[in-house]
Design a protein around this motif. Structure first.
Motif, PDB file in Angstrom:
ATOM      1  N   ALA A   1     -46.141  -8.747 -84.864  1.00  0.00           N
ATOM      2  CA  ALA A   1     -46.338  -9.669 -83.782  1.00  0.00           C
ATOM      3  C   ALA A   1     -44.764 -10.077 -82.854  1.00  0.00           C
ATOM      4  CB  ALA A   1     -46.988 -11.598 -83.589  1.00  0.00           C
ATOM      5  N   ALA A   2     -44.613  -9.930 -81.803  1.00  0.00           N
ATOM      6  CA  ALA A   2     -43.405 -10.295 -80.997  1.00  0.00           C
ATOM      7  C   ALA A   2     -43.568 -11.358 -79.795  1.00  0.00           C
ATOM      8  CB  ALA A   2     -43.086  -9.094 -80.361  1.00  0.00           C
ATOM      9  N   GLN A   3     -42.555 -12.221 -79.557  1.00  0.00           N
ATOM     10  CA  GLN A   3     -43.245 -12.595 -78.350  1.00  0.00           C
ATOM     11  C   GLN A   3     -41.532 -12.483 -77.673  1.00  0.00           C
ATOM     12  OE1 GLN A   3     -42.771 -16.165 -80.620  1.00  0.00           O
ATOM     13  NE2 GLN A   3     -45.326 -17.385 -80.344  1.00  0.00           N
ATOM     14  N   ALA A   4     -41.660 -12.841 -76.216  1.00  0.00           N
ATOM     15  CA  ALA A   4     -40.838 -11.887 -75.053  1.00  0.00           C
ATOM     16  C   ALA A   4     -40.967 -13.139 -74.380  1.00  0.00           C
ATOM     17  CB  ALA A   4     -40.742 -10.932 -74.751  1.00  0.00           C
ATOM     18  N   THR A   5     -39.090 -13.792 -73.905  1.00  0.00           N
ATOM     19  CA  THR A   5     -39.198 -14.593 -72.949  1.00  0.00           C
ATOM     20  C   THR A   5     -38.566 -14.514 -72.187  1.00  0.00           C
ATOM     21  OG1 THR A   5     -39.748 -16.740 -74.372  1.00  0.00           O
ATOM     22  CG2 THR A   5     -38.821 -17.162 -72.318  1.00  0.00           C
TER      23      THR A   5
ATOM     24  N   ILE B   1     -41.973 -11.865 -85.270  1.00  0.00           N
ATOM     25  CA  ILE B   1     -42.794 -12.586 -86.628  1.00  0.00           C
ATOM     26  C   ILE B   1     -43.705 -11.434 -87.219  1.00  0.00           C
ATOM     27  CG2 ILE B   1     -45.096 -14.234 -86.682  1.00  0.00           C
ATOM     28  CD1 ILE B   1     -44.567 -14.317 -83.889  1.00  0.00           C
TER      29      ILE B   1
ATOM     30  N   THR C   1     -44.231 -16.182 -91.133  1.00  0.00           N
ATOM     31  CA  THR C   1     -45.476 -17.346 -90.619  1.00  0.00           C
ATOM     32  C   THR C   1     -45.764 -17.444 -92.215  1.00  0.00           C
ATOM     33  OG1 THR C   1     -47.254 -15.461 -91.031  1.00  0.00           O
ATOM     34  CG2 THR C   1     -46.048 -16.024 -88.703  1.00  0.00           C
TER      35      THR C   1
ATOM     36  N   LEU D   1     -36.274 -12.275 -77.619  1.00  0.00           N
ATOM     37  CA  LEU D   1     -37.175 -11.717 -78.499  1.00  0.00           C
ATOM     38  C   LEU D   1     -37.797 -11.724 -80.015  1.00  0.00           C
ATOM     39  CD1 LEU D   1     -36.279  -8.460 -77.471  1.00  0.00           C
ATOM     40  CD2 LEU D   1     -38.059  -9.666 -75.890  1.00  0.00           C
ATOM     41  N   THR D   2     -38.284 -12.733 -80.148  1.00  0.00           N
ATOM     42  CA  THR D   2     -39.005 -12.596 -81.101  1.00  0.00           C
ATOM     43  C   THR D   2     -40.080 -12.405 -82.230  1.00  0.00           C
ATOM     44  OG1 THR D   2     -37.883 -14.979 -80.685  1.00  0.00           O
ATOM     45  CG2 THR D   2     -39.571 -14.995 -83.010  1.00  0.00           C
TER      46      THR D   2
END
Length: 95
Positions: free
Chosen positions: A83-87, A35, A70, A32-33
Motif C-alpha cells: 500500500a502507499a500513501q501520498a501527501t 506500507i 503494519t 510518500l509512505t
C-alpha cells in the motif's frame, strides 16, 4: 482492471502531474509512505526519489520517500500486497 495489468506506474504519476499543470498548478512537495513488510525500501529510496522528481519536474529535495510496516497485520502484513500513501503540497496560479 485488466488493461492496466503490468503497466508502468510512471504513466499514472505523469498523468496526474499533467492534470495539475493543465489547471495552473505546480508541485511544491511530495511526501510518500510505502506500507509493506518487504521488500525493504531503504536500498531503493534514492533511486525512487530521483525518478519521481524527474517525472514531476522538481528538485529531488522536494520528494520524500519513507516506508513502514503494519507489524504483520492485514494484507500488507501477510505480504499479499503493498500500500502507499501520498501527501502533496501544490500551488495554483489563479490569474
Amino acid at each position: 482492471m485488466p488493461q492496466w495489468q503490468g503497466a508502468d506506474s510512471s504513466q499514472f504519476l505523469k498523468h496526474a502531474h499533467d492534470l495539475l499543470l493543465e489547471r495552473g498548478g505546480q508541485l511544491t512537495h511530495a511526501d510518500l509512505t510505502i506500507i509493506c513488510e518487504r521488500p525493504k525500501i531503504g536500498p531503493h529510496r534514492g533511486a525512487m526519489r530521483t525518478r519521481i522528481a524527474e517525472i514531476m519536474g522538481v528538485a529531488e529535495g522536494r520528494i520524500s520517500v519513507k516506508a513502514t510496516t503494519t507489524e504483520g497485520l492485514g494484507f500488507t502484513g501477510r505480504a499479499e500486497g503493498i500500500a502507499a500513501q501520498a501527501t502533496v503540497t501544490v500551488s495554483v496560479n489563479r490569474s
